[in-house]
Design a protein around this motif. Structure first.
Motif: not given
Length: 498
Positions: A23-24, A34-37, A121-123, A390-393
């Motif tokens: 999980s992240s 952004p959505v919460g995990d 950066y919080l993923s 642009l992966s992961d951005t």
């Protein structure tokens, strides 16, 4: 194989499986928001430099231990390490961030300055500090944890499949205490094959229920399979022709009208149809369609060779007898750098032919990718066909490619210097107000369209397939192929109809 999210940056297969195991703090929806995990809520200070995260208190590791802020802090310490296994940009970024645990469920991140894209950066996926907390990155490389991981995601590790000493598969089982609810599908089995064609053959023989990637050459076969659903999304990769606006040997590139003529002369749909077998989405500006910051009211770039020739004639350029335009007494002849693989060279040939038809001569120089990038970095080029990854951005911030501050030593390879556009980008990365950021990025896209410092072409399409008995798969725009598993805990199998 290393089923460890800190070590999977360069291995997509590991990343896919890790998406189910770990999980992240934050994930992103298909629009890039952004959505919460593990994060239940978050807030940003008035100056934009402090992010406060409140973590869920019902998340537990697969061994039953609660997930706490200490797990996040430990994982960040690994990202801050100097190991070559951690991408340099992540090391540099996290080295500037101060992280404090306010409690077992509250984190505070202090940034050196306001930076709205921080949520990207919080993923990162979190590792269990109670099991690994005394180990550094280099000690984790060959640790047994990587082949029998303990995560906090919807599925837990069960076993490996091996054949002749090689790993051929990974078996996962649903985690009963997953904080979003036990997944409906009890087991997921990953099977490894040498290539996409071998995986497709395995499906045709009844050996698997889904395919992680479909080659363009195999699309027809897949589409002809009854009971197999194809899922598609634009990849987070922009194919673009960078134009060097400060190349002394190609001063005509400084003229926005000439750049617009180049764009009008490109049959981008032909590039997609002929080379990518139709698997591409036309680009409109530097921000991905479907993203929350994309401005849909931009004027579409149309293929209009007659209009392109009119633009060139309107610039006062004259035509030579061979149909080529003349500038400053010489035939216009530009050089296009391309990666030396077959696909990019085929795309470049279409560009060359298109531009020849509007009276612009082009020579193609194919280079190994590292040499091409070196040419961009030294600004020693005229035009270059490349892919921006642009992966992961999910955050749309295009600052690094188009801001004035990035002209000399950054990634503003076009050396586009527009103070107003740069101001919009600077403001947009300093405010966390989404409405304000949306307006600023809209203004930036309008300016980009007016000046067209480079030529956006298309986004390739990512395809994968799953049996139609597996239901509730949701698949919008992705920022990594592993995103197809974002809601895997909602999937279910239709076993029969009464």
């Amino acid at each position: 194989m290393r089923l460890n999210p800190v070590l999977d940056h360069f291995n997509q297969l590991d990343r896919d499986i890790n998406r189910l195991l770990f999980s992240s703090l934050i994930r992103f929806d298909s629009s890039g928001l952004p959505v919460g995990d593990l994060a239940q809520s978050w807030s940003v200070s008035a100056d934009g430099a402090v992010y406060s995260i409140n973590m869920r208190t019902d998340a537990v590791w697969h061994d039953g231990t609660p997930v706490t802020t200490q797990d996040a802090i430990y994982t960040i310490s690994l990202l801050q390490s100097q190991s070559t296994l951690i991408p340099a940009n992540l090391q540099e970024f996290w080295s500037k961030i101060s992280v404090n645990a306010i409690s077992d469920s509250a984190l505070e991140f202090s940034l050196p300055a306001a930076f709205a894209p921080f949520m990207d950066y919080l993923s990162f996926q979190i590792l269990p500090a109670h099991l690994l907390g005394n180990l550094g990155v280099d000690q984790l490389v060959d640790h047994p944890f990587n082949l029998a991981p303990i995560g906090s995601g919807p599925y837990r590790f069960d076993s490996l499949e091996t054949e002749n000493g090689a790993i051929t598969g990974v078996n996962l089982v649903s985690y009963e205490y997953y904080f979003k609810g036990k997944p409906f599908v009890d087991e997921i089995h990953f099977r490894y094959y040498p290539d996409e064609k071998s995986a497709l053959d395995a499906y045709l023989e009844g050996g698997v229920d889904g395919l992680s990637k479909i080659r363009n050459d195999d699309l027809e076969t897949v589409l002809n399979q009854t009971g197999l659903n194809l899922y598609s999304s634009r990849q987070p990769k922009l194919s673009i022709v960078f134009l060097n606006l400060r190349n002394a040997n190609a001063p005509i590139l400084q003229n926005p009208e000439f750049r617009k003529a180049l764009m009008s002369g490109i049959n981008r749909q032909m590039m997609i149809d002929d080379v990518l077998k139709g698997q591409g989405v036309l680009a409109q500006g530097p921000i991905m369609p479907g993203n929350w910051a994309y401005y849909p009211e931009q004027t579409a770039y149309r293929f209009d060779p007659d209009g392109a020739r009119q633009i060139l004639a309107g610039m006062g350029l004259t035509l030579a007898e061979n149909g080529r335009f003349i500038s400053d007494g010489s035939l216009i002849e530009l050089n296009l750098l391309v990666p030396d693989d077959a696909e990019h060279q085929a795309l470049a040939e279409i560009l060359r032919q298109n531009w020849e038809k509007i009276g612009i001569g082009v020579t193609i120089s194919a280079l190994p990718y590292d040499q091409l990038i070196a040419s961009l970095e030294s600004r020693n080029y005229q035009m270059a066909l490349v892919d921006i990854d642009l992966s992961d951005t999910p955050d749309p911030d295009p600052y690094q490619f188009w801001a004035e501050s990035q002209v000399e030593n950054g990634q503003n390879y076009s050396q586009w210097s527009n103070t107003t556009a740069s101001s919009y980008l600077e403001q947009a990365r300093q405010t966390s107000n989404l409405e304000m950021r949306t307006r600023l990025y809209r203004n930036f896209q309008v300016l980009f369209e007016e000046e067209l410092p480079s030529l956006p072409l298309f986004y390739p399409v990512y395809n994968y397939a799953v049996k139609d008995s597996i239901k509730d798969l949701s698949f919008g725009p992705i920022y990594n192929p592993a995103d197809r598993f974002n809601d895997v805990y909602k999937w279910y199998i239709l076993t029969g109809v009464e």
